[in-house]
Design an enzyme around this catalytic site. Structure first.
Site, PDB file in Angstrom:
ATOM      1  CG  ASP A 179      -2.079   1.019   1.524  1.00 53.16           C
ATOM      2  OD1 ASP A 179      -2.203   1.675   0.013  1.00 53.16           O
ATOM      3  OD2 ASP A 179      -2.757   1.134   2.010  1.00 53.16           O
ATOM      4  CG  ASP A 198      -1.721   7.750   0.776  1.00 56.27           C
ATOM      5  OD1 ASP A 198      -0.495   8.120   0.087  1.00 56.27           O
ATOM      6  OD2 ASP A 198      -2.535   7.960   0.115  1.00 56.27           O
TER       7      ASP A 198
END
Length: 206
Positions: A7, A9
């Site tokens: 991922d 953020d």
């Protein structure tokens, strides 16, 4: 080839209550870029799968997203790291797309682009929807206690490679827990064989 799907953020950089909408708002988490570099040095190829609904909501545009990733790539290069590609969903939740996590579409795109079967591919992120999408695509999910999951640190009190299935039933069975990306890199380099270098696609999809 060994492929790792992360991922963005809250995993690689600090998350915000709204959106990371400009390069100025992109700030790496302590030790995260160095963790990617260590993995790269051992032959791991790292790609990102990230929801970016701020585009669909009209809060920032593709030029801003490209500028954010250009800053990210420069920061990684400065410590000897590399993200090979960024796969992102630009849609809002109302669009009903197949690529917005927790749907597995981004992961399926990655498998197709790199020509790999996703079964057993490692995937790590700080959001439940990331590990749900990873598991739906057949990847091995890992939850990092940063960003959206940082609040769990006081609740779990477990070791860095604990199984969370009994603690958080919304997580896929077999999800493993790590305090942050650096701890996950330590685990991966300890538990996985060193991958052999292999040719494949280069560049950034952003």
């Amino acid at each position: 080839m060994k492929l790792l799907i992360l991922d963005r953020d809250g995993t690689l950089n600090r998350s915000r209550d709204d959106y990371v909408a400009s390069p100025e708002e992109w700030e790496p988490l302590p030790g995260a870029l160095e963790a990617v570099a260590r993995l790269n040095q051992e032959g791991w190829r790292v790609v990102l799968a990230t929801n970016q609904s701020g585009i669909g909501r009209g809060l920032f545009d593709m030029a801003a997203l490209n500028a954010i990733h250009a800053k990210m790539n420069r920061a990684l290069a400065a410590v000897g790291g590399r993200i090979e590609a960024v796969f992102f969903c630009p849609h809002s939740p109302e669009d009903g797309c197949h690529c917005r996590k927790p749907a597995p579409g981004l992961f399926e795109q990655i498998g197709e682009r790199f020509g790999v079967v996703l079964s057993g591919v490692q995937a790590a992120g700080n959001a439940v929807r990331h590990v749900q999408a990873a598991a739906s695509a057949g990847c091995q999910p890992h939850l990092l206690l940063t960003g959206k999951s940082e609040h769990l640190r006081d609740r779990v009190g477990l070791g860095a490679d604990a199984d969370l299935a009994a603690l958080l039933p919304e997580l896929p069975a077999g999800t493993r827990l790590h305090t942050d990306l650096a701890a996950f890199a330590d685990w991966l380099l300890t538990h996985q064989e060193r991958p052999a270098a292999a040719p494949g696609p280069q560049g950034t999809h952003a």
